[in-house]
Design a protein around this motif. Structure first.
Motif, PDB file in Angstrom:
ATOM      1  N   LYS A 148       3.322  15.885 -14.750  1.00  0.00           N
ATOM      2  CA  LYS A 148       3.471  17.335 -14.778  1.00  0.00           C
ATOM      3  C   LYS A 148       4.782  17.732 -15.441  1.00  0.00           C
ATOM      4  N   GLY A 149       5.846  16.951 -15.150  1.00  0.00           N
ATOM      5  CA  GLY A 149       7.136  17.231 -15.772  1.00  0.00           C
ATOM      6  C   GLY A 149       7.099  17.052 -17.278  1.00  0.00           C
ATOM      7  N   LYS A 160       4.508  17.511 -19.196  1.00  0.00           N
ATOM      8  CA  LYS A 160       3.774  18.642 -19.759  1.00  0.00           C
ATOM      9  C   LYS A 160       4.625  19.912 -19.750  1.00  0.00           C
ATOM     10  N   LYS A 161       5.445  20.041 -18.712  1.00  0.00           N
ATOM     11  CA  LYS A 161       6.314  21.228 -18.612  1.00  0.00           C
ATOM     12  C   LYS A 161       7.362  21.204 -19.718  1.00  0.00           C
ATOM     13  N   HIS A 162       7.998  20.054 -19.920  1.00  0.00           N
ATOM     14  CA  HIS A 162       8.995  19.902 -20.982  1.00  0.00           C
ATOM     15  C   HIS A 162       8.317  19.193 -22.162  1.00  0.00           C
ATOM     16  N   GLU A 163       7.871  19.951 -23.112  1.00  0.00           N
ATOM     17  CA  GLU A 163       7.068  19.381 -24.194  1.00  0.00           C
ATOM     18  C   GLU A 163       7.885  18.534 -25.151  1.00  0.00           C
ATOM     19  N   THR A 164       9.188  18.797 -25.243  1.00  0.00           N
ATOM     20  CA  THR A 164      10.066  18.024 -26.116  1.00  0.00           C
ATOM     21  C   THR A 164      11.400  17.819 -25.413  1.00  0.00           C
ATOM     22  N   GLY A 165      12.261  17.024 -26.052  1.00  0.00           N
ATOM     23  CA  GLY A 165      13.620  16.866 -25.550  1.00  0.00           C
ATOM     24  C   GLY A 165      13.799  15.718 -24.579  1.00  0.00           C
ATOM     25  N   ALA A 166      15.032  15.624 -24.039  1.00  0.00           N
ATOM     26  CA  ALA A 166      15.392  14.529 -23.142  1.00  0.00           C
ATOM     27  C   ALA A 166      14.563  14.543 -21.864  1.00  0.00           C
ATOM     28  N   ASN A 167      14.355  15.731 -21.289  1.00  0.00           N
ATOM     29  CA  ASN A 167      13.576  15.818 -20.051  1.00  0.00           C
ATOM     30  C   ASN A 167      12.142  15.345 -20.261  1.00  0.00           C
ATOM     31  N   HIS A 168      11.573  15.666 -21.425  1.00  0.00           N
ATOM     32  CA  HIS A 168      10.202  15.232 -21.736  1.00  0.00           C
ATOM     33  C   HIS A 168      10.130  13.708 -21.817  1.00  0.00           C
ATOM     34  N   HIS A 169      11.081  13.112 -22.523  1.00  0.00           N
ATOM     35  CA  HIS A 169      11.041  11.662 -22.702  1.00  0.00           C
ATOM     36  C   HIS A 169      11.262  10.937 -21.378  1.00  0.00           C
ATOM     37  N   THR A 170      12.215  11.417 -20.576  1.00  0.00           N
ATOM     38  CA  THR A 170      12.470  10.790 -19.277  1.00  0.00           C
ATOM     39  C   THR A 170      11.235  10.855 -18.388  1.00  0.00           C
ATOM     40  N   ALA A 171      10.608  12.033 -18.330  1.00  0.00           N
ATOM     41  CA  ALA A 171       9.418  12.196 -17.490  1.00  0.00           C
ATOM     42  C   ALA A 171       8.257  11.348 -18.001  1.00  0.00           C
ATOM     43  N   THR A 172       8.090  11.306 -19.323  1.00  0.00           N
ATOM     44  CA  THR A 172       6.997  10.503 -19.895  1.00  0.00           C
ATOM     45  C   THR A 172       7.173   9.029 -19.583  1.00  0.00           C
ATOM     46  N   LYS A 173       8.399   8.547 -19.758  1.00  0.00           N
ATOM     47  CA  LYS A 173       8.678   7.128 -19.492  1.00  0.00           C
ATOM     48  C   LYS A 173       8.436   6.797 -18.021  1.00  0.00           C
ATOM     49  N   LYS A 174       8.913   7.663 -17.131  1.00  0.00           N
ATOM     50  CA  LYS A 174       8.713   7.416 -15.699  1.00  0.00           C
ATOM     51  C   LYS A 174       7.238   7.486 -15.330  1.00  0.00           C
ATOM     52  N   ALA A 212       0.826  -1.209   0.000  1.00  0.00           N
ATOM     53  CA  ALA A 212       0.000   0.000   0.000  1.00  0.00           C
ATOM     54  C   ALA A 212       0.858   1.255   0.000  1.00  0.00           C
ATOM     55  N   ALA A 213       1.915   1.248   0.829  1.00  0.00           N
ATOM     56  CA  ALA A 213       2.821   2.406   0.844  1.00  0.00           C
ATOM     57  C   ALA A 213       3.475   2.593  -0.521  1.00  0.00           C
ATOM     58  N   GLY A 214       3.931   1.491  -1.139  1.00  0.00           N
ATOM     59  CA  GLY A 214       4.537   1.578  -2.461  1.00  0.00           C
ATOM     60  C   GLY A 214       3.565   2.072  -3.517  1.00  0.00           C
ATOM     61  N   THR A 215       2.305   1.674  -3.395  1.00  0.00           N
ATOM     62  CA  THR A 215       1.291   2.112  -4.358  1.00  0.00           C
ATOM     63  C   THR A 215       1.083   3.616  -4.286  1.00  0.00           C
ATOM     64  N   VAL A 216       1.016   4.140  -3.068  1.00  0.00           N
ATOM     65  CA  VAL A 216       0.830   5.589  -2.906  1.00  0.00           C
ATOM     66  C   VAL A 216       2.035   6.345  -3.465  1.00  0.00           C
ATOM     67  N   VAL A 217       3.251   5.870  -3.149  1.00  0.00           N
ATOM     68  CA  VAL A 217       4.462   6.524  -3.645  1.00  0.00           C
ATOM     69  C   VAL A 217       4.506   6.486  -5.169  1.00  0.00           C
ATOM     70  N   SER A 218       4.169   5.343  -5.749  1.00  0.00           N
ATOM     71  CA  SER A 218       4.167   5.236  -7.212  1.00  0.00           C
ATOM     72  C   SER A 218       3.149   6.183  -7.840  1.00  0.00           C
ATOM     73  N   GLY A 219       1.986   6.286  -7.223  1.00  0.00           N
ATOM     74  CA  GLY A 219       0.973   7.201  -7.728  1.00  0.00           C
ATOM     75  C   GLY A 219       1.428   8.651  -7.694  1.00  0.00           C
ATOM     76  N   MET A 220       2.076   9.037  -6.595  1.00  0.00           N
ATOM     77  CA  MET A 220       2.574  10.412  -6.483  1.00  0.00           C
ATOM     78  C   MET A 220       3.691  10.668  -7.489  1.00  0.00           C
ATOM     79  N   ASP A 221       4.564   9.676  -7.683  1.00  0.00           N
ATOM     80  CA  ASP A 221       5.637   9.822  -8.674  1.00  0.00           C
ATOM     81  C   ASP A 221       5.068   9.934 -10.086  1.00  0.00           C
ATOM     82  N   ALA A 222       4.045   9.130 -10.378  1.00  0.00           N
ATOM     83  CA  ALA A 222       3.425   9.188 -11.695  1.00  0.00           C
ATOM     84  C   ALA A 222       2.843  10.573 -11.955  1.00  0.00           C
ATOM     85  N   TYR A 223       2.152  11.133 -10.952  1.00  0.00           N
ATOM     86  CA  TYR A 223       1.564  12.464 -11.092  1.00  0.00           C
ATOM     87  C   TYR A 223       2.643  13.524 -11.289  1.00  0.00           C
ATOM     88  N   LYS A 224       3.721  13.419 -10.506  1.00  0.00           N
ATOM     89  CA  LYS A 224       4.814  14.386 -10.608  1.00  0.00           C
ATOM     90  C   LYS A 224       5.460  14.339 -11.996  1.00  0.00           C
TER      91      LYS A 224
END
Length: 522
Positions: free
Chosen positions: A162-163, A165-179, A147-159
């Motif tokens: 947002k990342g 959407k902030k970085h629409e292209t480039g390495a930061n966008h791909h890393t955030a999308t994959k995560k 349960a703790a891991g599920t909550v942490v994963s959910g918060m990381d997914a949301y974060k």
């Protein structure tokens, strides 16, 4: 904040335990011994698991109180980062529980299954009751961690969403999308696992209470366990496929020594020509020194300048060849590392996915047995459960040992993977390094993977960053980036715009993080 856990005194615990034993003894007229070794083991497992879980919870709460006291009144910036602090505390809490969870999954759960089968075969109600109590404790610990891991994963997914959407292209966008995708899948699987553990708790409770619907609860728990095992096994299969695809793409690039053979031959030819030109310039200089006619000094001065220029060109050609040879060795090394990482990932996922498949089979056997013959003896079920737990435990222990070794090297040999041109930190003592290695909640930030990511970036970066790299070598390094799924399409950029990001020093850290992430994933 929830009410802190208060420790129960030893006298009260002893009294409760004695009372429970009297009640248990009065209801177990058919058991052969009130203190059999099996029940003693199960009681010890339950008490150890409960104490460890309580201590982990208390440590995290103490840390939270200390952080609150140190921060005092929260500033607007601190309030903005409140979600990050909660996520960090939950992540620390989950990682404190993981050693307990590993013990439960790898030892306590299969032992409970074996003793449950033994109790059913011998019609030993006392042992059956103790096994159910230990099983409840085990499933509760699993549920808390999941349960703790599920909550942490959910918060990381949301974060990360947002990342992205902030970085629409480039390495930061791909890393955030994959995560975001990975953590989102972790959240779904974690929620399903939590439901499975809840069903397991219900199953064990019905056994303790000797409820009439114990068979129904056992069947439901078996179906839930089989379902989540199948989901995890399928996910491992997809990861194996991704790692295999990436391995093939990197292998398809070929041996850099062969790919760059033509470039090295041209550089070697340039060096030889520059060497001959320098030799001829010195021969001419020697001839002018011996010349006795008018204008001798002027001719000698011109010959000296020509010889000096020819020597400079020869030196530059030799340096270019030597640098290219070093770059070929670096590229060969990072390609071998990338292939090794994917092979290792395939091995771990195969073992872990195989363990989940076996556990799923155990759940099916349990559900079928509960639905057909009630709670009768079922050696196949607990045998499969033990085999699956063994495979999963083996993978977990391997990962834990590897991570501990990397944490040890990170502080004991900081010079080994330090960035080029950066003064490494002072090496920690053996004792301090061992203590750091035991901090399982900390990630390695200066290890081999990060060093390899820097090497790849240095070879693939644009001329403003790595001007001494040959065009052929830069092209090969960029082909490696594409094979690692860091190409223009993944970054939602045109090839020219993608190449520009590799020539932008401001994007260096994002690129290195992206490459390190892709080296580790399939």
């Amino acid at each position: 904040m929830s009410t802190p856990i208060h420790r129960t005194s030893a006298r009260q615990s002893a009294a409760v335990l004695t009372s429970a034993r009297h009640r248990e003894g009065g209801s177990r007229t058919g058991s052969t011994s009130a203190r059999s070794p099996e029940r003693a083991l199960l009681e010890m497992q339950s008490r150890a698991g409960n104490r460890a879980t309580t201590a982990a919870v208390q440590r995290v709460r103490d840390t939270e109180r200390g952080n609150t006291a140190a921060n005092g009144d929260a500033s607007p910036a601190a309030k903005k980062n409140y979600r990050d602090r909660i996520a960090a505390l939950l992540d620390r809490f989950k990682k404190n529980l993981e050693p307990i969870d590993t013990f439960v999954k790898g030892f306590q759960t299969p032992t409970n299954a074996a003793l449950t089968q033994q109790a059913a075969a011998a019609a030993n109600e006392g042992l059956k009751h103790s096994a159910a109590a230990s099983g409840t404790s085990a499933a509760s610990g699993n549920l808390l961690t999941e349960a703790a891991g599920t909550v942490v994963s959910g918060m990381d997914a949301y974060k990360n969403m947002k990342g992205a959407k902030k970085h629409e292209t480039g390495a930061n966008h791909h890393t955030a999308t994959k995560k975001a995708k990975t953590k989102g899948a972790d959240t779904v699987v974690g929620a399903a696992s939590s439901g499975s553990y809840s069903a397991a708790i219900a199953k064990e409770v019905t056994k303790i209470q000797k409820a009439a619907d114990a068979a129904v609860a056992s069947e439901a728990s078996g179906i839930a366990s089989a379902s989540i095992g199948a989901i995890k096994a399928m996910r491992s299969a997809f990861r194996i496929g991704g790692a295999a695809s990436k391995y093939k793409q990197v292998k398809k690039l070929g041996d850099p020594h062969l790919v760059q053979a033509g470039s090295l031959a041209r550089l070697n030819e340039s060096q030889e020509q520059a060497g001959w030109a320098a030799a001829e310039a010195y021969v001419a200089l020697d001839a002018y020194w011996k010349h006795e006619g008018p204008g001798r000094l002027e001719l000698v001065s011109e010959a000296i300048d020509a010889a000096w220029e020819a020597m400079g060109e020869a030196r530059d050609a030799a340096e270019n060849l030597q640098r290219a040879e070093i770059d070929v060795e670096k590229l060969s090394k990072v390609q071998q590392y990338a292939k090794k990482k994917q092979l290792t990932k395939m091995g771990k996922e195969t073992a872990g996915g195989g363990g989940e498949s076996v556990k799923a089979a155990a759940g099916v056997v349990t559900a079928v047995a509960a639905g057909t013959v009630g709670l009768a003896s079922n050696p196949v079920g607990w045998g499969l459960a033990g085999a699956g737990a063994g495979l999963v435990l083996g993978v977990t222990m391997y990962k834990a040992l590897r991570a501990a070794t990397k944490r040890y090297e990170e502080v004991h040999h900081p010079e080994r993977w330090a960035p080029q041109g950066e003064t490494p930190a002072e090496a920690a003592s053996r004792t301090e390094s061992l203590q750091h290695a035991m901090k399982f909640w900390k990630k390695v930030s200066k290890g081999e993977r990060q060093a390899m990511a820097r090497e790849i970036y240095a070879l693939a970066a644009g001329p403003d960053i790595s001007g001494n790299t040959t065009a052929e070598m830069r092209e090969s390094a960029r082909s490696l980036l594409i094979a690692l799924k860091c190409g223009p399409a993944k970054h939602k950029l045109e090839p020219d715009a993608w190449a520009e990001t590799l020539n932008d020093p401001a994007k260096k850290s994002g690129w290195i993080a992206e490459i390190a992430e892709q080296l580790a994933s399939g």
